[in-house]
Scaffold this active site. Structure first.
Site, PDB file in Angstrom:
ATOM      1  N   GLY A  77     -25.319 100.203  21.300  1.00 18.08           N
ATOM      2  CA  GLY A  77     -25.771  99.694  22.584  1.00 18.08           C
ATOM      3  C   GLY A  77     -26.913 100.515  23.154  1.00 18.08           C
ATOM      4  O   GLY A  77     -26.896 101.750  23.092  1.00 18.08           O
ATOM      5  N   ASP A  86     -27.695 101.163  26.144  1.00 15.83           N
ATOM      6  CA  ASP A  86     -27.297 102.070  27.223  1.00 15.83           C
ATOM      7  C   ASP A  86     -26.755 103.382  26.683  1.00 15.83           C
ATOM      8  O   ASP A  86     -26.940 104.445  27.290  1.00 15.83           O
ATOM      9  CB  ASP A  86     -26.268 101.397  28.132  1.00 15.83           C
TER      10      ASP A  86
END
Length: 258
Positions: free
Chosen positions: A108, A110
């Site tokens: 991911g 993030d």
């Protein structure tokens, strides 16, 4: 000013930077479909709410874990902020973080942003614990490499599942209980949630630290995420609570790519 956007499965967090200073931040729900124009209305309303105008934004940086939202955001940037440099954290963007994974593309965005911010702010080795829809654990080497992590069910979805599957259990406000040994069902649920998740964090972090280095005291453990305040004070292994770690990382990545 730089507008940073962290799109998660539950919430979308906006942050406005002037230089290295975070001037303002806002949190809205990610749930429910919004078009590019609707997202533009959200942004404009937030900016005008604080007496800021479109012309104040001279850069945008975003990470997103929801593909449908990312597509709409991308269109919003083009349609409403076409003259503003925008960096979306995705393959091809310079992060400065080597990813030591079997398939780097499945990590991911993030999590990479958090790894960069932790390494730059506190140095490696480090472990980032992000309390969101899922509770993620991300390991950063002494050289600033992303070397892997772990994913556990998040606090909210765990509580929701428990209340749905337990006939005599119910949703409760998640606050610190008066004691670990509870005297009623509500307090028992709070005890299990708060101390259970704190114990989970400490257990996983301890094991990660042992794999990262021979001296576990060298590992800096950074907590972030919207749900961190619920349990972070009960975690013995957490060194730093930085609620805006992802936004700070987005600012750093924007600077590397513009």
């Amino acid at each position: 000013m730089l507008l940073t956007i962290d799109v998660g499965n539950s919430d979308t967090v906006f942050g406005l930077f002037e230089g290295e200073d975070l001037l303002e931040h806002w949190r809205v729900s990610s749930k429910g479909r919004r078009t590019a124009d609707e997202w533009a209305v959200v942004v404009q309303n937030l900016l005008h709410f604080d007496s800021l105008i479109h012309g104040d934004i001279d850069g945008i940086a975003m990470c997103c874990t929801v593909p449908m939202v990312q597509n709409e955001m991308r269109q919003m940037f083009r349609r409403h902020y076409g003259d503003v440099p925008a960096v979306i954290v995705e393959p091809g963007v310079k992060t400065g973080v080597p990813i030591r994974m079997d398939n780097p593309k499945e990590v991911g965005s993030d999590r990479i942003v958090n790894a960069l911010a932790a390494a730059r702010l506190y140095g490696g080795p480090a472990v980032v614990v992000d309390f969101g829809t899922a509770t993620t654990f991300d390991a950063v080497s002494a050289r600033g490499e992303y070397v892997g992590g772990a994913i556990a069910p998040g606090i909210d979805i765990s509580v929701e599942a428990l209340s749905k599957r337990g006939a005599q259990l119910h949703m409760v406000e998640i606050i610190k209980p008066r004691s670990v040994i509870a005297k009623n069902t509500t307090e028992a649920l709070r005890s299990g949630i708060v101390y259970g998740f704190a114990g989970q964090v400490d257990g996983i972090v301890d094991r990660m630290a042992q794999e990262l280095t021979d001296d576990v005291d060298d590992v800096t453990v950074v907590a972030t995420g919207g749900l961190a305040p619920l349990v972070v004070d009960e975690c013995e292994t957490v060194d730093v609570h930085e609620p805006w770690l992802t936004l700070i990382g987005l600012r750093m990545i924007f600077e590397r790519n513009t």
